[in-house]
Design a protein around this motif. Structure first.
Motif, PDB file in Angstrom:
ATOM      1  N   SER A 181       0.859  -1.298  -0.007  1.00 12.86           N
ATOM      2  CA  SER A 181       0.088  -0.017  -0.150  1.00 12.86           C
ATOM      3  C   SER A 181       0.759   1.380  -0.064  1.00 12.86           C
ATOM      4  O   SER A 181       1.549   1.354   0.779  1.00 12.86           O
ATOM      5  N   ALA A 182       0.554   2.180  -0.865  1.00 10.95           N
ATOM      6  CA  ALA A 182       1.128   3.380  -0.815  1.00 10.95           C
ATOM      7  C   ALA A 182       0.241   4.501  -0.202  1.00 10.95           C
ATOM      8  O   ALA A 182      -0.880   4.047  -0.006  1.00 10.95           O
ATOM      9  N   LEU A 183       0.614   5.819  -0.043  1.00  9.48           N
ATOM     10  CA  LEU A 183      -0.221   6.651   0.348  1.00  9.48           C
ATOM     11  C   LEU A 183      -1.077   7.380  -0.784  1.00  9.48           C
ATOM     12  O   LEU A 183      -0.689   7.822  -1.837  1.00  9.48           O
ATOM     13  N   SER A 184      -2.622   6.976  -0.614  1.00  8.49           N
ATOM     14  CA  SER A 184      -3.434   7.188  -1.679  1.00  8.49           C
ATOM     15  C   SER A 184      -4.898   7.311  -1.037  1.00  8.49           C
ATOM     16  O   SER A 184      -5.182   6.815   0.276  1.00  8.49           O
ATOM     17  N   LYS A 185      -5.885   7.735  -1.605  1.00  6.10           N
ATOM     18  CA  LYS A 185      -7.248   7.940  -1.221  1.00  6.10           C
ATOM     19  C   LYS A 185      -7.650   6.462  -0.885  1.00  6.10           C
ATOM     20  O   LYS A 185      -8.657   6.171  -0.195  1.00  6.10           O
ATOM     21  N   ASP A 186      -7.293   5.347  -1.825  1.00 10.21           N
ATOM     22  CA  ASP A 186      -7.772   4.068  -1.472  1.00 10.21           C
ATOM     23  C   ASP A 186      -7.192   3.376  -0.109  1.00 10.21           C
ATOM     24  O   ASP A 186      -7.663   2.438   0.266  1.00 10.21           O
ATOM     25  N   LEU A 187      -6.062   4.079   0.428  1.00 12.13           N
ATOM     26  CA  LEU A 187      -5.790   3.565   1.766  1.00 12.13           C
ATOM     27  C   LEU A 187      -6.507   4.450   2.988  1.00 12.13           C
ATOM     28  O   LEU A 187      -6.272   5.317   3.621  1.00 12.13           O
ATOM     29  N   SER A 188      -7.755   3.856   2.908  1.00 11.40           N
ATOM     30  CA  SER A 188      -8.702   4.190   4.071  1.00 11.40           C
ATOM     31  C   SER A 188      -9.968   3.235   3.985  1.00 11.40           C
ATOM     32  O   SER A 188     -10.022   2.444   3.300  1.00 11.40           O
ATOM     33  N   LEU A 189     -10.651   3.380   5.025  1.00  5.87           N
ATOM     34  CA  LEU A 189     -11.813   2.670   5.459  1.00  5.87           C
ATOM     35  C   LEU A 189     -13.070   2.767   4.236  1.00  5.87           C
ATOM     36  O   LEU A 189     -13.719   2.043   4.078  1.00  5.87           O
ATOM     37  N   LYS A 190     -12.873   3.952   3.492  1.00 13.53           N
ATOM     38  CA  LYS A 190     -13.977   4.291   2.644  1.00 13.53           C
ATOM     39  C   LYS A 190     -13.293   3.759   1.322  1.00 13.53           C
ATOM     40  O   LYS A 190     -14.046   3.940   0.293  1.00 13.53           O
ATOM     41  N   GLY A 191     -12.127   3.457   1.216  1.00 17.23           N
ATOM     42  CA  GLY A 191     -11.427   3.022   0.208  1.00 17.23           C
ATOM     43  C   GLY A 191     -11.120   1.461   0.006  1.00 17.23           C
ATOM     44  O   GLY A 191     -12.062   0.831   0.278  1.00 17.23           O
ATOM     45  N   LYS A 192     -10.168   0.937  -0.114  1.00 19.76           N
ATOM     46  CA  LYS A 192      -9.838  -0.575  -0.224  1.00 19.76           C
ATOM     47  C   LYS A 192      -9.621  -0.993   1.034  1.00 19.76           C
ATOM     48  O   LYS A 192      -9.738  -2.468   1.173  1.00 19.76           O
ATOM     49  N   VAL A 193      -9.461  -0.599   2.121  1.00 19.21           N
ATOM     50  CA  VAL A 193      -9.436  -1.322   3.498  1.00 19.21           C
ATOM     51  C   VAL A 193     -10.723  -1.792   4.066  1.00 19.21           C
ATOM     52  O   VAL A 193     -11.532  -0.888   4.193  1.00 19.21           O
ATOM     53  N   VAL A 194     -10.588  -3.002   4.193  1.00 19.38           N
ATOM     54  CA  VAL A 194     -11.976  -3.523   4.586  1.00 19.38           C
ATOM     55  C   VAL A 194     -11.717  -3.627   6.260  1.00 19.38           C
ATOM     56  O   VAL A 194     -10.792  -3.940   6.921  1.00 19.38           O
ATOM     57  N   THR A 195     -12.816  -3.421   6.824  1.00 15.66           N
ATOM     58  CA  THR A 195     -13.061  -3.166   8.420  1.00 15.66           C
ATOM     59  C   THR A 195     -13.027  -4.579   9.103  1.00 15.66           C
ATOM     60  O   THR A 195     -13.931  -5.561   8.519  1.00 15.66           O
ATOM     61  N   VAL A 196     -12.262  -4.520  10.012  1.00 20.54           N
ATOM     62  CA  VAL A 196     -12.199  -5.881  10.776  1.00 20.54           C
ATOM     63  C   VAL A 196     -13.625  -6.137  11.577  1.00 20.54           C
ATOM     64  O   VAL A 196     -13.940  -5.038  12.401  1.00 20.54           O
ATOM     65  N   THR A 197     -14.377  -7.000  11.212  1.00 21.30           N
ATOM     66  CA  THR A 197     -15.842  -7.161  11.797  1.00 21.30           C
ATOM     67  C   THR A 197     -15.504  -7.415  13.392  1.00 21.30           C
ATOM     68  O   THR A 197     -14.829  -7.956  13.939  1.00 21.30           O
ATOM     69  N   GLY A 198     -16.388  -6.476  14.080  1.00 25.86           N
ATOM     70  CA  GLY A 198     -16.254  -6.258  15.649  1.00 25.86           C
ATOM     71  C   GLY A 198     -15.072  -5.705  15.979  1.00 25.86           C
ATOM     72  O   GLY A 198     -14.932  -5.542  17.363  1.00 25.86           O
ATOM     73  N   ALA A 199     -14.368  -5.015  15.281  1.00 26.65           N
ATOM     74  CA  ALA A 199     -13.021  -4.058  15.685  1.00 26.65           C
ATOM     75  C   ALA A 199     -12.922  -2.977  14.783  1.00 26.65           C
ATOM     76  O   ALA A 199     -11.749  -2.787  14.206  1.00 26.65           O
ATOM     77  N   THR A 200     -13.922  -2.243  14.684  1.00 21.62           N
ATOM     78  CA  THR A 200     -13.945  -1.115  13.627  1.00 21.62           C
ATOM     79  C   THR A 200     -12.962  -0.027  14.369  1.00 21.62           C
ATOM     80  O   THR A 200     -12.310   0.607  13.352  1.00 21.62           O
ATOM     81  N   LEU A 201     -12.894   0.174  15.476  1.00 21.20           N
ATOM     82  CA  LEU A 201     -12.147   1.123  16.081  1.00 21.20           C
ATOM     83  C   LEU A 201     -10.632   0.733  15.927  1.00 21.20           C
ATOM     84  O   LEU A 201      -9.570   1.476  15.656  1.00 21.20           O
ATOM     85  N   THR A 202     -10.273  -0.560  15.969  1.00 19.91           N
ATOM     86  CA  THR A 202      -8.990  -1.126  15.703  1.00 19.91           C
ATOM     87  C   THR A 202      -8.461  -0.624  14.121  1.00 19.91           C
ATOM     88  O   THR A 202      -7.518  -0.389  13.743  1.00 19.91           O
ATOM     89  N   SER A 203      -9.419  -1.064  13.359  1.00 15.45           N
ATOM     90  CA  SER A 203      -9.247  -0.857  11.924  1.00 15.45           C
ATOM     91  C   SER A 203      -9.288   0.391  11.580  1.00 15.45           C
ATOM     92  O   SER A 203      -8.010   0.907  11.024  1.00 15.45           O
ATOM     93  N   ARG A 204      -9.875   1.309  12.139  1.00 18.27           N
ATOM     94  CA  ARG A 204      -9.668   2.925  12.061  1.00 18.27           C
ATOM     95  C   ARG A 204      -8.281   3.325  12.364  1.00 18.27           C
ATOM     96  O   ARG A 204      -7.393   3.906  12.042  1.00 18.27           O
ATOM     97  N   ALA A 205      -7.860   2.795  13.672  1.00 22.93           N
ATOM     98  CA  ALA A 205      -6.348   3.262  14.213  1.00 22.93           C
ATOM     99  C   ALA A 205      -5.482   2.627  13.649  1.00 22.93           C
ATOM    100  O   ALA A 205      -4.412   3.432  13.290  1.00 22.93           O
TER     101      ALA A 205
END
Length: 188
Positions: A141-165
């Protein structure tokens, strides 16, 4: 009669099984172990410190994007080399997940992409810890708009805050890396 090795293994086994499971999950690698994990024991690893100007810090904030907290103007990082080339740079990012801290080692390749993320300390309940296979998805992963929870990063079920952090830490490190440019200033 037990050999010294058997005594050590017995003591280790007793200490692991006598330790509550939540504490076993919180055990951590130290800095030296984590750098060896990232680059191999034979790599020459040098510690560097960057002192960012207000302008550089502002640039890093813009690069990191909205919602990514970035306050530190003094950044310590480690550049690793073997006998022929630069292997990468490692940054240690400390942040809160929910109410407690997490420490990540984020390794950036010479191509300015994440090559590895390792959880070194996680104080939240073990159920919220990011799985290794999920962390492995950040590789390349490089620094781009895709490197986000609204992009290509899939949130870990039950651990949204960890995914965001973790995602914010990845963006923060890549933004600082771009501003610092540790590979362009090697030897200085």
């Amino acid at each position: 009669m037990l050999t010294p090795y058997a005594k050590t293994m017995t003591a280790l086994t007793i200490s692991v099984f006598a330790t509550p499971p939540q504490l076993v999950a919180r055990q951590q690698l130290n800095q030296e172990e984590s750098l060896a994990l990232a680059f191999g024991k034979a790599a020459a690893v040098e510690r560097h410190t960057a002192y960012l100007t207000d302008g550089q810090l502002d640039s890093a904030r813009v690069l990191a994007g909205p919602g990514v907290e970035l306050r530190q103007s003094v950044v310590t990082f480690y550049v690793a080399r073997d006998s022929t080339s630069t292997l990468g740079a490692a940054y240690f990012d400390v942040h809160k997940v929910r109410t407690l801290t997490e420490v990540l080692m984020v390794v950036v390749s010479p191509e300015n992409e994440i090559s590895h993320i390792e959880v070194l300390k996680f104080r939240e309940p073990p159920d919220y810890r990011a799985p290794k296979n999920w962390l492995a998805r950040f590789a390349g992963s490089a620094l781009s708009k895709d490197l986000s929870l609204k992009g290509k990063v899939v949130t870990v079920t039950g651990a949204t805050l960890t995914s965001r952090a973790v995602t914010n830490a990845a963006r923060r490190v890549l933004a600082l890396h771009e501003v610092i440019q540790p590979f362009a200033t090697e030897g200085s």
